[in-house]
Motif scaffolding. Structure first.
Motif, PDB file in Angstrom:
ATOM      1  N   ASP A 190       0.858  -1.194   0.000  1.00 46.59           N
ATOM      2  CA  ASP A 190       0.000   0.000   0.000  1.00 46.59           C
ATOM      3  C   ASP A 190       0.897   1.248   0.000  1.00 46.59           C
ATOM      4  O   ASP A 190       1.730   1.449   0.890  1.00 46.59           O
ATOM      5  CB  ASP A 190      -0.885  -0.018   1.241  1.00 46.59           C
ATOM      6  N   PRO A 191       0.770   2.104  -0.979  1.00 43.60           N
ATOM      7  CA  PRO A 191       1.628   3.308  -1.034  1.00 43.60           C
ATOM      8  C   PRO A 191       1.388   4.252   0.135  1.00 43.60           C
ATOM      9  O   PRO A 191       2.287   4.980   0.560  1.00 43.60           O
ATOM     10  CB  PRO A 191       1.261   3.976  -2.359  1.00 43.60           C
ATOM     11  N   THR A 192       0.233   4.178   0.714  1.00 42.18           N
ATOM     12  CA  THR A 192      -0.061   5.048   1.842  1.00 42.18           C
ATOM     13  C   THR A 192       0.826   4.669   3.014  1.00 42.18           C
ATOM     14  O   THR A 192       1.320   5.535   3.746  1.00 42.18           O
ATOM     15  CB  THR A 192      -1.541   4.919   2.248  1.00 42.18           C
ATOM     16  N   PHE A 193       1.079   3.361   3.176  1.00 42.22           N
ATOM     17  CA  PHE A 193       1.973   2.909   4.243  1.00 42.22           C
ATOM     18  C   PHE A 193       3.350   3.501   4.046  1.00 42.22           C
ATOM     19  O   PHE A 193       3.978   4.008   4.977  1.00 42.22           O
ATOM     20  CB  PHE A 193       2.023   1.374   4.247  1.00 42.22           C
ATOM     21  N   TRP A 194       3.852   3.476   2.834  1.00 47.73           N
ATOM     22  CA  TRP A 194       5.195   3.987   2.543  1.00 47.73           C
ATOM     23  C   TRP A 194       5.260   5.519   2.686  1.00 47.73           C
ATOM     24  O   TRP A 194       6.232   6.065   3.193  1.00 47.73           O
ATOM     25  CB  TRP A 194       5.662   3.569   1.148  1.00 47.73           C
ATOM     26  N   VAL A 195       4.224   6.139   2.284  1.00 49.29           N
ATOM     27  CA  VAL A 195       4.194   7.606   2.434  1.00 49.29           C
ATOM     28  C   VAL A 195       4.158   7.964   3.915  1.00 49.29           C
ATOM     29  O   VAL A 195       4.893   8.843   4.377  1.00 49.29           O
ATOM     30  CB  VAL A 195       2.990   8.208   1.675  1.00 49.29           C
ATOM     31  N   ALA A 196       3.323   7.239   4.655  1.00 51.37           N
ATOM     32  CA  ALA A 196       3.236   7.526   6.088  1.00 51.37           C
ATOM     33  C   ALA A 196       4.543   7.173   6.776  1.00 51.37           C
ATOM     34  O   ALA A 196       5.038   7.943   7.629  1.00 51.37           O
ATOM     35  CB  ALA A 196       2.083   6.733   6.710  1.00 51.37           C
ATOM     36  N   GLY A 197       5.143   6.039   6.370  1.00 54.86           N
ATOM     37  CA  GLY A 197       6.437   5.683   6.969  1.00 54.86           C
ATOM     38  C   GLY A 197       7.518   6.672   6.624  1.00 54.86           C
ATOM     39  O   GLY A 197       8.310   7.086   7.480  1.00 54.86           O
ATOM     40  N   SER A 198       7.564   7.095   5.391  1.00 60.26           N
ATOM     41  CA  SER A 198       8.574   8.069   4.967  1.00 60.26           C
ATOM     42  C   SER A 198       8.385   9.388   5.717  1.00 60.26           C
ATOM     43  O   SER A 198       9.349  10.032   6.149  1.00 60.26           O
ATOM     44  CB  SER A 198       8.478   8.320   3.456  1.00 60.26           C
ATOM     45  N   PHE A 199       7.135   9.705   5.884  1.00 58.39           N
ATOM     46  CA  PHE A 199       6.860  10.956   6.599  1.00 58.39           C
ATOM     47  C   PHE A 199       7.319  10.869   8.045  1.00 58.39           C
ATOM     48  O   PHE A 199       7.942  11.804   8.577  1.00 58.39           O
ATOM     49  CB  PHE A 199       5.361  11.286   6.528  1.00 58.39           C
ATOM     50  N   LEU A 200       7.041   9.727   8.657  1.00 57.88           N
ATOM     51  CA  LEU A 200       7.459   9.559  10.045  1.00 57.88           C
ATOM     52  C   LEU A 200       8.989   9.554  10.153  1.00 57.88           C
ATOM     53  O   LEU A 200       9.561  10.141  11.086  1.00 57.88           O
ATOM     54  CB  LEU A 200       6.879   8.274  10.641  1.00 57.88           C
ATOM     55  N   VAL A 201       9.662   8.889   9.199  1.00 62.62           N
ATOM     56  CA  VAL A 201      11.118   8.889   9.202  1.00 62.62           C
ATOM     57  C   VAL A 201      11.642  10.307   9.017  1.00 62.62           C
ATOM     58  O   VAL A 201      12.567  10.759   9.698  1.00 62.62           O
ATOM     59  CB  VAL A 201      11.670   7.942   8.100  1.00 62.62           C
ATOM     60  N   PHE A 202      11.024  11.034   8.090  1.00 65.29           N
ATOM     61  CA  PHE A 202      11.431  12.418   7.850  1.00 65.29           C
ATOM     62  C   PHE A 202      11.245  13.289   9.092  1.00 65.29           C
ATOM     63  O   PHE A 202      12.134  14.047   9.492  1.00 65.29           O
ATOM     64  CB  PHE A 202      10.631  12.993   6.657  1.00 65.29           C
TER      65      PHE A 202
END
Length: 162
Positions: A5-17
């Motif tokens: 799910d791209p939303t998972f990756w976007v949310a994860g990337s955002f959290l990492v950022f």
């Protein structure tokens, strides 16, 4: 959890950022930058207030100087008018004195001319009288003795009349 799910990756990337930002202290840096900017703006506002106060003070000073200059100009004008009146009165007095002196001088010249004319008339009258007396005596006293007597008498008369 679906890793596709791209939303998972976007949310994860955002959290990492966001985590990296927090780990590097970016919020603190942003706060310091904002505080510095606020302080700079506050100092600019304070400087602007000081400049405004200084400008108002200068405006009041120049307005006071302008009023003083206008007052001084009015005083100078009044003094000049008063001086002009005094000078005019003095000039009138000088002219009156000059006219009086010239009138007196003219009267003296006239008196001298009259006296001179009177003396001239008297001298002419004496000469005419002497000539007439000479002619009369010459006719009545003939001879050398008569002529000498007549000349002596004429000289005596001339010295007494002149």
């Amino acid at each position: 959890m679906d890793f596709s799910d791209p939303t998972f990756w976007v949310a994860g990337s955002f959290l990492v950022f966001v985590g990296i930002l927090l780990w590097k202290g970016v919020p603190k840096l942003l706060g310091e930058m904002l505080d510095a900017r606020a302080e700079e703006i506050r100092s600019q506002i304070e400087e602007a207030k000081n400049l405004r106060d200084e400008a108002e003070q200068m405006l009041h000073d120049y307005q006071r100087k302008q009023r003083d200059a206008e007052k001084e100009a009015a005083e100078i004008l009044a003094r000049a008018e008063e001086d002009a009146k005094i000078m005019t009165e003095a000039a009138k007095g000088d002219i009156a004195n000059m006219v009086e002196r010239r009138t007196k001088a003219a009267e003296e010249k006239i008196a001298q001319a009259e006296a001179s004319a009177v003396k001239e008339v008297q001298a002419t009258a004496v000469d005419v009288a002497v000539n007439a007396a000479t002619a009369v005596l010459a006719d009545t006293l003939k001879g050398k003795a008569g002529k000498e007597l007549a000349n002596a008498a004429i000289e005596d008369v001339e010295t007494k009349l002149h």
